[in-house]
Motif scaffolding. Structure first.
Motif, PDB file in Angstrom:
ATOM      1  N   GLU A   1       0.806  -1.218   0.000  1.00 18.47           N
ATOM      2  CA  GLU A   1       0.000   0.000   0.000  1.00 18.47           C
ATOM      3  C   GLU A   1       0.845   1.276   0.000  1.00 18.47           C
ATOM      4  O   GLU A   1       1.896   1.352   0.646  1.00 18.47           O
ATOM      5  N   TRP A   2       0.340   2.273  -0.719  1.00 17.31           N
ATOM      6  CA  TRP A   2       1.002   3.575  -0.826  1.00 17.31           C
ATOM      7  C   TRP A   2       1.217   4.198   0.542  1.00 17.31           C
ATOM      8  O   TRP A   2       2.293   4.717   0.843  1.00 17.31           O
TER       9      TRP A   2
ATOM     10  N   ASP B   1       6.701  -3.062 -10.466  1.00 17.43           N
ATOM     11  CA  ASP B   1       6.774  -4.261  -9.636  1.00 17.43           C
ATOM     12  C   ASP B   1       6.013  -4.102  -8.321  1.00 17.43           C
ATOM     13  O   ASP B   1       6.157  -4.907  -7.402  1.00 17.43           O
ATOM     14  N   ASN B   2       5.183  -3.051  -8.233  1.00 20.00           N
ATOM     15  CA  ASN B   2       4.323  -2.882  -7.066  1.00 20.00           C
ATOM     16  C   ASN B   2       2.919  -2.467  -7.469  1.00 20.00           C
ATOM     17  O   ASN B   2       2.149  -1.974  -6.650  1.00 20.00           O
TER      18      ASN B   2
ATOM     19  N   CYS C   1     -12.722  -6.990  -6.639  1.00 25.01           N
ATOM     20  CA  CYS C   1     -11.552  -7.647  -6.044  1.00 25.01           C
ATOM     21  C   CYS C   1     -10.679  -6.658  -5.280  1.00 25.01           C
ATOM     22  O   CYS C   1     -10.034  -7.015  -4.295  1.00 25.01           O
ATOM     23  N   HIS C   2     -10.660  -5.405  -5.745  1.00 26.09           N
ATOM     24  CA  HIS C   2      -9.930  -4.366  -5.020  1.00 26.09           C
ATOM     25  C   HIS C   2     -10.544  -4.185  -3.630  1.00 26.09           C
ATOM     26  O   HIS C   2      -9.831  -4.113  -2.612  1.00 26.09           O
ATOM     27  N   ALA C   3     -11.883  -4.143  -3.587  1.00 29.93           N
ATOM     28  CA  ALA C   3     -12.562  -4.008  -2.293  1.00 29.93           C
ATOM     29  C   ALA C   3     -12.317  -5.232  -1.426  1.00 29.93           C
ATOM     30  O   ALA C   3     -12.143  -5.119  -0.204  1.00 29.93           O
ATOM     31  N   LEU C   4     -12.262  -6.419  -2.048  1.00 28.46           N
ATOM     32  CA  LEU C   4     -12.006  -7.645  -1.296  1.00 28.46           C
ATOM     33  C   LEU C   4     -10.638  -7.576  -0.613  1.00 28.46           C
ATOM     34  O   LEU C   4     -10.492  -7.956   0.552  1.00 28.46           O
ATOM     35  N   LYS C   5      -9.629  -7.076  -1.336  1.00 26.94           N
ATOM     36  CA  LYS C   5      -8.283  -6.936  -0.774  1.00 26.94           C
ATOM     37  C   LYS C   5      -8.263  -5.916   0.365  1.00 26.94           C
ATOM     38  O   LYS C   5      -7.575  -6.096   1.377  1.00 26.94           O
TER      39      LYS C   5
END
Length: 433
Positions: A347-348, A357-358, A366-370
């Motif tokens: 995370e930023w 590579d990040n 899926c973003h919300a799931l993460k």
């Protein structure tokens, strides 16, 4: 009258009996799977309040438990998330609402496909009529094909359904959709699901237009002409509002340099599809303004150019990652990258860098799931992502298009593709993106 059966026919008949026995065994396996899935669902719901949670999550414990359970089931069975959610609903229906169907499946009397037909039609039948609905269908399920059973079930459901067909049509129309499926040999299928009258009108118009093209000198079959008519209308047609003429979506195509020069017959690579024949790759790369040409070194795989008509690094990085990922990078998700978010793997706010590579594409779901659940992810060299589920089980996703970058050997993410080719430093006027 006595029928005489030869020895060879009797032996063949015994083989059919063996096939039927295996089919009954498969049905019992499906029934067992449904029991296990529903047992796991109930356990997940019962322990939701006490499970460890992300304290910053905006979702309540029940929602987190539901999302975590369906997503891990999808990864475990290697199926899309919507398919997993449907499987959970089917398993619950068999356990709670359709005991006769579950018993017939467990006995091997019907297949899981037949059970799905009954479940699909029973979901909207009033609770008071559900038992009669199931009892009326089960004898047919033991004798008919799934297609014939579906027709019989639909007719019976129509008599029992509390809503009018008009109300149900409006609800179904709101779920109209379209999708693309890749096929072998450079082909693909475009599917459209919308109201029956619209579909038949589209097909009739294309048929009429195809018939108007028939003549002595026309080599195409009626089916080929109808398909070409639909293609021409979709690509160059005009919508009722007057827009759409000549619109072309921007698509990326990767072409090996030697193929582009005519010295190799190595296939090109079309974003969202895969390998395409060299002639098509050369043609698209040479003349189509809506295609971004991605040129790669024939030996190292290092990117030589990603459309140098655009200079800003942020835009080129975005295009590089879209080519690399093609789809959402959560395990099993196939949503296209073009509609996904570029997520910082580390995370930023936790000092994660905005670098190739990040970063990886994640669709909004899926973003919300993460973000909201116990799923975690780590990015490995070559763009490989290793996900860990809330239960601690690992799931690995690889990039759709392996592209070497300085510091990462070419072929690093090509599982099973043999030893990596030696990478070389980029030339002075090159950039990885």
């Amino acid at each position: 009258m006595t029928t005489s059966v030869s020895t060879s026919q009797a032996q063949l008949g015994s083989r059919f009996d063996a096939i039927a026995a295996v089919d009954r065994s498969l049905a019992r396996g499906f029934a067992q799977r449904a029991d296990l899935i529903d047992d796991a669902r109930r356990f997940s719901e019962a322990t939701a309040a006490s499970a460890p949670r992300n304290t910053s999550s905006r979702w309540d414990p029940d929602e987190i438990a539901r999302r975590e359970f369906s997503s891990e089931l999808a990864c475990t069975l290697r199926i899309p998330a919507p398919t997993a959610e449907g499987l959970i609903a089917e398993s619950r229906a068999l356990a709670e609402d359709l005991p006769g169907t579950r018993a017939a499946l467990q006995a091997g009397e019907i297949s899981y496909r037949h059970a799905q037909v009954i479940i699909g039609q029973a979901l909207s039948v009033p609770a008071a009529a559900l038992s009669d609905f199931e009892e009326a269908l089960l004898p047919a399920a033991r004798a008919l094909t799934a297609a014939k059973l579906k027709h019989k079930a639909r007719v019976l459901r129509e008599r029992l359904h509390p809503e009018s067909i008009t109300a149900r049509r409006e609800k179904s129309f709101a779920e109209r959709t379209s999708w693309v499926q890749a096929e072998p040999d450079g082909m693909a299928t475009l599917s459209l699901t919308t109201s029956a009258d619209v579909v038949h009108a589209i097909f009739a118009r294309a048929n009429d237009a195809a018939r108007s093209l028939q003549g002595p000198g026309e080599p195409r079959s009626p089916t080929q002409m109808r398909t070409d008519v639909m293609t021409d209308l979709l690509i160059d047609g005009v919508t009722p509002s007057g827009i759409g003429t000549g619109i072309r979506a921007t698509v990326q195509i990767m072409v090996p340099v030697m193929t582009l020069l005519g010295h190799s017959e190595e296939p090109g690579y079309l974003e969202g599809y895969g390998p395409i024949d060299p002639d098509t790759a050369r043609d698209l790369a040479s003349r189509a303004p809506s295609f971004t040409r991605i040129l790669v070194h024939p030996e190292t795989g290092v990117v030589l150019s990603v459309g140098r008509t655009r200079y800003k690094v942020t835009k080129e990085l975005r295009r590089f990652l879209r080519l690399r990922d093609e789809t959402c990078r959560f395990a099993g998700c196939n949503q296209p990258a073009r509609g996904a978010d570029l997520d910082h793997t580390h995370e930023w706010q936790d000092l994660g860098q905005t670098a190739h590579d990040n970063l990886a594409h994640l669709c909004p779901g899926c973003h919300a799931l993460k973000t909201e659940t116990g799923w975690t992810v780590k990015q490995e060299p070559g763009g490989i992502l290793t996900w860990h589920s809330p239960t601690g089980r690992p799931f690995v996703t690889e990039p759709a298009t392996p592209i070497a970058t300085p510091g990462a050997p070419a072929g690093a993410s090509r599982a099973g593709a043999g030893p990596p080719r030696p990478a070389r430093p980029p030339l002075p006027d090159e950039a990885p993106f």
